[in-house]
Structures are given as structure tokens and as C-alpha cells.
Scaffold this motif. Structure first.
Motif, PDB file in Angstrom:
ATOM      1  N   ALA A  12       0.821  -1.215   0.000  1.00  0.00           N
ATOM      2  CA  ALA A  12       0.000   0.000   0.000  1.00  0.00           C
ATOM      3  C   ALA A  12       0.856   1.265   0.000  1.00  0.00           C
ATOM      4  CB  ALA A  12      -0.988  -0.007   1.167  1.00  0.00           C
ATOM      5  N   THR A  13       1.861   1.289  -0.883  1.00  0.00           N
ATOM      6  CA  THR A  13       2.725   2.466  -0.989  1.00  0.00           C
ATOM      7  C   THR A  13       2.855   2.912  -2.441  1.00  0.00           C
ATOM      8  OG1 THR A  13       4.759   1.154  -1.176  1.00  0.00           O
ATOM      9  CG2 THR A  13       4.120   1.876   1.043  1.00  0.00           C
ATOM     10  N   LEU A  14       3.124   4.199  -2.572  1.00  0.00           N
ATOM     11  CA  LEU A  14       3.401   4.829  -3.857  1.00  0.00           C
ATOM     12  C   LEU A  14       4.687   5.620  -3.635  1.00  0.00           C
ATOM     13  CD1 LEU A  14       1.960   5.272  -6.650  1.00  0.00           C
ATOM     14  CD2 LEU A  14       1.076   7.388  -5.664  1.00  0.00           C
ATOM     15  N   THR A  15       5.722   5.309  -4.400  1.00  0.00           N
ATOM     16  CA  THR A  15       7.010   5.987  -4.238  1.00  0.00           C
ATOM     17  C   THR A  15       7.302   6.825  -5.471  1.00  0.00           C
ATOM     18  OG1 THR A  15       7.835   4.184  -2.858  1.00  0.00           O
ATOM     19  CG2 THR A  15       9.481   5.684  -3.801  1.00  0.00           C
ATOM     20  N   VAL A  16       7.502   8.118  -5.240  1.00  0.00           N
ATOM     21  CA  VAL A  16       7.816   9.050  -6.310  1.00  0.00           C
ATOM     22  C   VAL A  16       9.256   9.506  -6.117  1.00  0.00           C
ATOM     23  CG1 VAL A  16       7.276  11.287  -7.345  1.00  0.00           C
ATOM     24  CG2 VAL A  16       5.435   9.857  -6.436  1.00  0.00           C
ATOM     25  N   THR A  17      10.062   9.369  -7.171  1.00  0.00           N
ATOM     26  CA  THR A  17      11.448   9.827  -7.138  1.00  0.00           C
ATOM     27  C   THR A  17      11.627  10.847  -8.255  1.00  0.00           C
ATOM     28  OG1 THR A  17      12.177   7.663  -6.344  1.00  0.00           O
ATOM     29  CG2 THR A  17      13.874   9.121  -7.238  1.00  0.00           C
ATOM     30  N   ALA A  18      12.118  12.024  -7.883  1.00  0.00           N
ATOM     31  CA  ALA A  18      12.373  13.079  -8.861  1.00  0.00           C
ATOM     32  C   ALA A  18      13.823  13.526  -8.719  1.00  0.00           C
ATOM     33  CB  ALA A  18      11.432  14.251  -8.643  1.00  0.00           C
ATOM     34  N   THR A  19      14.522  13.583  -9.837  1.00  0.00           N
ATOM     35  CA  THR A  19      15.913  14.024  -9.848  1.00  0.00           C
ATOM     36  C   THR A  19      15.979  15.328 -10.636  1.00  0.00           C
ATOM     37  OG1 THR A  19      16.598  11.712  -9.820  1.00  0.00           O
ATOM     38  CG2 THR A  19      18.271  13.336 -10.401  1.00  0.00           C
ATOM     39  N   PHE A  20      16.634  16.304 -10.036  1.00  0.00           N
ATOM     40  CA  PHE A  20      16.684  17.656 -10.594  1.00  0.00           C
ATOM     41  C   PHE A  20      18.113  18.090 -10.873  1.00  0.00           C
ATOM     42  CE2 PHE A  20      13.132  17.325  -7.656  1.00  0.00           C
ATOM     43  CZ  PHE A  20      12.070  17.818  -8.391  1.00  0.00           C
ATOM     44  N   ALA A  21      18.294  18.937 -11.875  1.00  0.00           N
ATOM     45  CA  ALA A  21      19.585  19.560 -12.158  1.00  0.00           C
ATOM     46  C   ALA A  21      19.606  20.948 -11.514  1.00  0.00           C
ATOM     47  CB  ALA A  21      19.811  19.657 -13.663  1.00  0.00           C
ATOM     48  N   HIS A  22      19.167  21.003 -10.264  1.00  0.00           N
ATOM     49  CA  HIS A  22      19.117  22.245  -9.494  1.00  0.00           C
ATOM     50  C   HIS A  22      19.603  21.946  -8.081  1.00  0.00           C
ATOM     51  CE1 HIS A  22      16.818  24.450 -12.530  1.00  0.00           C
ATOM     52  NE2 HIS A  22      16.191  23.314 -12.730  1.00  0.00           N
ATOM     53  N   ASP A 111       6.216  10.635   3.435  1.00  0.00           N
ATOM     54  CA  ASP A 111       7.577  10.732   3.965  1.00  0.00           C
ATOM     55  C   ASP A 111       8.463  11.235   2.830  1.00  0.00           C
ATOM     56  OD1 ASP A 111      10.055  10.520   5.151  1.00  0.00           O
ATOM     57  OD2 ASP A 111       9.912   8.371   5.551  1.00  0.00           O
ATOM     58  N   TYR A 112       8.814  12.522   2.894  1.00  0.00           N
ATOM     59  CA  TYR A 112       9.661  13.152   1.880  1.00  0.00           C
ATOM     60  C   TYR A 112      11.103  13.156   2.338  1.00  0.00           C
ATOM     61  CZ  TYR A 112       5.941  15.165  -1.020  1.00  0.00           C
ATOM     62  OH  TYR A 112       4.882  15.347  -1.877  1.00  0.00           O
ATOM     63  N   ARG A 113      12.025  12.811   1.435  1.00  0.00           N
ATOM     64  CA  ARG A 113      13.461  12.872   1.701  1.00  0.00           C
ATOM     65  C   ARG A 113      14.128  13.606   0.541  1.00  0.00           C
ATOM     66  NH1 ARG A 113      13.217  13.050   6.307  1.00  0.00           N
ATOM     67  NH2 ARG A 113      11.867  11.521   7.218  1.00  0.00           N
ATOM     68  N   PHE A 114      15.088  14.453   0.878  1.00  0.00           N
ATOM     69  CA  PHE A 114      15.817  15.257  -0.104  1.00  0.00           C
ATOM     70  C   PHE A 114      17.308  15.008   0.079  1.00  0.00           C
ATOM     71  CE2 PHE A 114      11.881  17.290   0.964  1.00  0.00           C
ATOM     72  CZ  PHE A 114      11.386  17.785  -0.227  1.00  0.00           C
ATOM     73  N   GLU A 115      18.033  14.950  -1.037  1.00  0.00           N
ATOM     74  CA  GLU A 115      19.491  14.786  -0.941  1.00  0.00           C
ATOM     75  C   GLU A 115      20.163  15.456  -2.133  1.00  0.00           C
ATOM     76  OE1 GLU A 115      20.522  10.642  -0.966  1.00  0.00           O
ATOM     77  OE2 GLU A 115      19.545  10.281  -2.871  1.00  0.00           O
ATOM     78  N   ALA A 116      21.354  15.974  -1.862  1.00  0.00           N
ATOM     79  CA  ALA A 116      22.160  16.552  -2.932  1.00  0.00           C
ATOM     80  C   ALA A 116      22.737  15.415  -3.766  1.00  0.00           C
ATOM     81  CB  ALA A 116      23.284  17.407  -2.340  1.00  0.00           C
ATOM     82  N   THR A 117      22.879  15.667  -5.055  1.00  0.00           N
ATOM     83  CA  THR A 117      23.494  14.707  -5.967  1.00  0.00           C
ATOM     84  C   THR A 117      24.565  15.446  -6.759  1.00  0.00           C
ATOM     85  OG1 THR A 117      21.930  15.210  -7.741  1.00  0.00           O
ATOM     86  CG2 THR A 117      21.319  13.421  -6.218  1.00  0.00           C
ATOM     87  N   ASP A 118      25.365  14.711  -7.490  1.00  0.00           N
ATOM     88  CA  ASP A 118      26.317  15.362  -8.391  1.00  0.00           C
ATOM     89  C   ASP A 118      25.502  16.123  -9.426  1.00  0.00           C
ATOM     90  OD1 ASP A 118      28.474  14.312  -7.080  1.00  0.00           O
ATOM     91  OD2 ASP A 118      28.765  12.640  -8.488  1.00  0.00           O
ATOM     92  N   GLY A 119      25.585  17.421  -9.399  1.00  0.00           N
ATOM     93  CA  GLY A 119      24.889  18.243 -10.377  1.00  0.00           C
ATOM     94  C   GLY A 119      23.447  18.571 -10.047  1.00  0.00           C
ATOM     95  N   GLY A 120      23.005  18.299  -8.809  1.00  0.00           N
ATOM     96  CA  GLY A 120      21.619  18.638  -8.507  1.00  0.00           C
ATOM     97  C   GLY A 120      21.112  18.075  -7.198  1.00  0.00           C
ATOM     98  N   ALA A 121      19.875  17.584  -7.241  1.00  0.00           N
ATOM     99  CA  ALA A 121      19.227  17.080  -6.029  1.00  0.00           C
ATOM    100  C   ALA A 121      18.227  15.999  -6.400  1.00  0.00           C
ATOM    101  CB  ALA A 121      18.511  18.215  -5.295  1.00  0.00           C
ATOM    102  N   ARG A 122      17.930  15.167  -5.417  1.00  0.00           N
ATOM    103  CA  ARG A 122      16.927  14.117  -5.584  1.00  0.00           C
ATOM    104  C   ARG A 122      15.905  14.247  -4.458  1.00  0.00           C
ATOM    105  NH1 ARG A 122      20.053  10.035  -5.283  1.00  0.00           N
ATOM    106  NH2 ARG A 122      20.407  10.002  -7.514  1.00  0.00           N
ATOM    107  N   MET A 123      14.644  14.059  -4.828  1.00  0.00           N
ATOM    108  CA  MET A 123      13.554  14.048  -3.861  1.00  0.00           C
ATOM    109  C   MET A 123      12.873  12.695  -3.987  1.00  0.00           C
ATOM    110  SD  MET A 123      10.000  14.194  -3.515  1.00  0.00           S
ATOM    111  CE  MET A 123       9.588  14.486  -5.205  1.00  0.00           C
ATOM    112  N   VAL A 124      12.674  12.036  -2.848  1.00  0.00           N
ATOM    113  CA  VAL A 124      11.954  10.762  -2.820  1.00  0.00           C
ATOM    114  C   VAL A 124      10.802  10.925  -1.841  1.00  0.00           C
ATOM    115  CG1 VAL A 124      12.054   8.291  -2.310  1.00  0.00           C
ATOM    116  CG2 VAL A 124      14.048   9.442  -3.322  1.00  0.00           C
ATOM    117  N   CYS A 125       9.593  10.630  -2.300  1.00  0.00           N
ATOM    118  CA  CYS A 125       8.427  10.659  -1.433  1.00  0.00           C
ATOM    119  C   CYS A 125       7.797   9.273  -1.421  1.00  0.00           C
ATOM    120  CB  CYS A 125       7.393  11.672  -1.896  1.00  0.00           C
ATOM    121  SG  CYS A 125       5.891  11.616  -0.875  1.00  0.00           S
TER     122      CYS A 125
END
Length: 161
Positions: A12-22, A111-125
Motif C-alpha cells: 500500500a505504498t506509492l514511491t515518487v522519485t524526482a531528480t533535478f539539475a538544481h 515521507d519526503y526525503r531530499f538529498e544533494a546529488t552530483d549536479g543537482g538534487a533528488r527528492m523521494v516521497c
């Protein structure tokens, strides 16, 4: 922006991952700044208006989305925890204009999590529902398409600087 949506009906989960160049700070502001949030939170056909924005533990975020016909759909976040630039947790539920939960509608435990990546950021909800039936109900209401449409607007807000 790269976006993936994974459904896990068994859990019963939905996981959204978004990777940004910001930078991480700019991605965090999409949620922390109510004026930025309302520019992308609703799908393009149902723009959001943020009425109250307290992204603090114990706080409330009250928003509504307006349909093309002018009908308003209210939602409330009960914010449980916040660690700026790292993540937050909240319960999101359908409400009336006064903020009273709509009976029979599912609550999303976000449950939102944010992390820096090489060249941007990732958000996982990770959105968790109390039952598989509740997740299925939100999917039948167009949650997946709505999420993709709403999050597809993030890039334009981020690009503004």
C-alpha cells in the motif's frame, strides 16, 4: 527533471522519485515557500492555492485545488516532522473548506526525503496508505496522473532562479 512513480499494492505504498539539475536548497523551497508550492502542487488543470502554510512539526498546511468548473477540493497536511533540506513527514487528507476531514476518504502518510546529488538534487516521497484499497481508491481518482502533471510544473518554477 527525471520522474519515476512506483506502485506497491502489496505494501500500500506509492514511491515518487524526482531528480533535478538544481541545487538542493532550490528544490526544498518548492515545498517550504507557499507561493512556489502553489505554482506546481495541483495538476495543470486544477491549480492550487495555499491558504495556510506551517511547515513545522505540529503545523498545518491547508490548500485547495480549483477545477476548470470552479469547484474547490481542499486538502490538509498535518505536519509530523521537519528537518530543513533533509525531509519532512506529514499526513495528507481530503477536507472541507474549514479543514474538517472528509469521511470515507483515504489519508496519505507522506515521507519526503531530499538529498544533494552530483549536479543537482533528488527528492523521494513514499506515500503510505492504511490499506491497499485506500491506495487503489486514490489511483482510480487519478492520483498517478495528477502527480505527474503537478510535478511536471516544478522545472519551470526552479528555472526562474
Amino acid at each position: 527533471m527525471e520522474l519515476t512513480v512506483d506502485k506497491d499494492l502489496e505494501n500500500a505504498t506509492l514511491t515518487v522519485t524526482a531528480t533535478f539539475a538544481h541545487p538542493l536548497e532550490k528544490v526544498w523551497e518548492l515545498y517550504a515557500d507557499p507561493r512556489k508550492m502553489e505554482r506546481w502542487w495541483g495538476p495543470p488543470t486544477h491549480p492550487a492555492t495555499v491558504v495556510r502554510h506551517e511547515l513545522t512539526p505540529g503545523g498545518t498546511v491547508h490548500y485547495f485545488m480549483t477545477s476548470p468548473e470552479g469547484e474547490q477540493f481542499h486538502g490538509i497536511w498535518r505536519v509530523l516532522s521537519v528537518e530543513p533540506h533533509v525531509g519532512f513527514t506529514a499526513d495528507d487528507f481530503f477536507a472541507d473548506a474549514e479543514g474538517t476531514p472528509v469521511e470515507g476518504m483515504p489519508t496519505t502518510h507522506m515521507d519526503y526525503r531530499f538529498e544533494a546529488t552530483d549536479g543537482g538534487a533528488r527528492m523521494v516521497c513514499v506515500s503510505r496508505y492504511d490499506t491497499t484499497e485506500e491506495l487503489q481508491k486514490t489511483l482510480e481518482m487519478g492520483m498517478e496522473e495528477g502527480l505527474a502533471g503537478a510535478m511536471g510544473q516544478m522545472e519551470a518554477v526552479l528555472a526562474e532562479g
